[in-house]
Design a protein around this motif. Structure first.
Motif, PDB file in Angstrom:
ATOM      1  N   ALA A   2       0.842  -1.189   0.000  1.00 55.75           N
ATOM      2  CA  ALA A   2       0.000   0.000   0.000  1.00 55.75           C
ATOM      3  C   ALA A   2       0.882   1.245   0.000  1.00 55.75           C
ATOM      4  O   ALA A   2       1.888   1.300   0.698  1.00 55.75           O
ATOM      5  N   LEU A   3       0.504   2.213  -0.790  1.00 53.95           N
ATOM      6  CA  LEU A   3       1.220   3.485  -0.827  1.00 53.95           C
ATOM      7  C   LEU A   3       0.391   4.537  -0.115  1.00 53.95           C
ATOM      8  O   LEU A   3      -0.831   4.599  -0.287  1.00 53.95           O
ATOM      9  N   ALA A   9       1.135   9.792   5.831  1.00 52.91           N
ATOM     10  CA  ALA A   9       2.136   9.108   6.649  1.00 52.91           C
ATOM     11  C   ALA A   9       2.487   9.926   7.882  1.00 52.91           C
ATOM     12  O   ALA A   9       2.582   9.393   8.990  1.00 52.91           O
ATOM     13  N   SER A  10       2.674  11.228   7.706  1.00 48.92           N
ATOM     14  CA  SER A  10       3.035  12.065   8.853  1.00 48.92           C
ATOM     15  C   SER A  10       1.892  12.115   9.869  1.00 48.92           C
ATOM     16  O   SER A  10       2.129  12.101  11.076  1.00 48.92           O
ATOM     17  N   ARG A  32       7.959   7.223  -3.852  1.00 48.08           N
ATOM     18  CA  ARG A  32       7.482   6.787  -5.158  1.00 48.08           C
ATOM     19  C   ARG A  32       6.450   7.799  -5.651  1.00 48.08           C
ATOM     20  O   ARG A  32       5.691   8.345  -4.858  1.00 48.08           O
ATOM     21  N   PRO A  33       6.431   7.995  -6.969  1.00 45.45           N
ATOM     22  CA  PRO A  33       5.396   8.901  -7.484  1.00 45.45           C
ATOM     23  C   PRO A  33       4.034   8.259  -7.343  1.00 45.45           C
ATOM     24  O   PRO A  33       3.895   7.036  -7.429  1.00 45.45           O
ATOM     25  N   VAL A  54       4.936   6.860  -0.040  1.00 45.11           N
ATOM     26  CA  VAL A  54       5.882   5.939   0.574  1.00 45.11           C
ATOM     27  C   VAL A  54       5.150   4.630   0.829  1.00 45.11           C
ATOM     28  O   VAL A  54       3.939   4.630   1.063  1.00 45.11           O
ATOM     29  N   GLU A  55       5.890   3.521   0.743  1.00 49.02           N
ATOM     30  CA  GLU A  55       5.279   2.230   1.013  1.00 49.02           C
ATOM     31  C   GLU A  55       4.958   2.136   2.506  1.00 49.02           C
ATOM     32  O   GLU A  55       5.798   2.424   3.352  1.00 49.02           O
ATOM     33  N   GLU A  56       3.758   1.730   2.796  1.00 47.81           N
ATOM     34  CA  GLU A  56       3.306   1.645   4.180  1.00 47.81           C
ATOM     35  C   GLU A  56       4.167   0.682   5.003  1.00 47.81           C
ATOM     36  O   GLU A  56       4.504   0.965   6.153  1.00 47.81           O
TER      37      GLU A  56
END
Length: 80
Positions: A2-3, A9-10, A32-33, A54-56
Motif C-alpha cells: 500500500a502506498l 504518513a506524517s 514513489r510517485p 511511501v510504502e506503508e
C-alpha cells in the motif's frame, strides 16, 4: 504494498512531513510517485496528483525501529 502520501504518513505517525523526507534522503524509505489515474477527477491540480508516496510497510518498519532505538536510549542518561 500500500502506498500512502507523505501527509497521510506524517499524520499516522505523528511526525512532521519533513521527517519522512529526511528518512528518504537517508535511504530509510523510498519515495514513489503517485500513480495518476488516466482520467483525473475534475478540479484536481497537477500538484495534488504529483505528491510522492511511501510504502506503508517501509514506513512501519522505520517507525518501529526508531521507536525501539528511542526506548533503548532513554535509560542511558538516568540513574538506575
Amino acid at each position: 504494498m500500500a502506498l500512502v502520501t507523505l501527509d497521510e504518513a506524517s499524520a499516522r505517525l505523528g511526525v512532521a512531513r519533513g521527517t519522512i523526507e529526511d528518512w528518504a534522503r537517508q535511504g530509510l524509505v523510498t519515495l514513489r510517485p503517485r500513480l495518476l489515474p488516466e482520467n483525473p477527477p475534475p478540479g484536481s491540480s497537477a500538484e495534488e496528483r504529483a505528491d510522492p508516496c511511501v510504502e506503508e510497510d517501509q514506513l512501519v518498519d522505520v517507525a518501529e525501529s526508531l521507536g525501539w532505538l528511542q526506548l533503548s536510549g532513554d535509560g542511558w542518561d538516568g540513574e538506575e
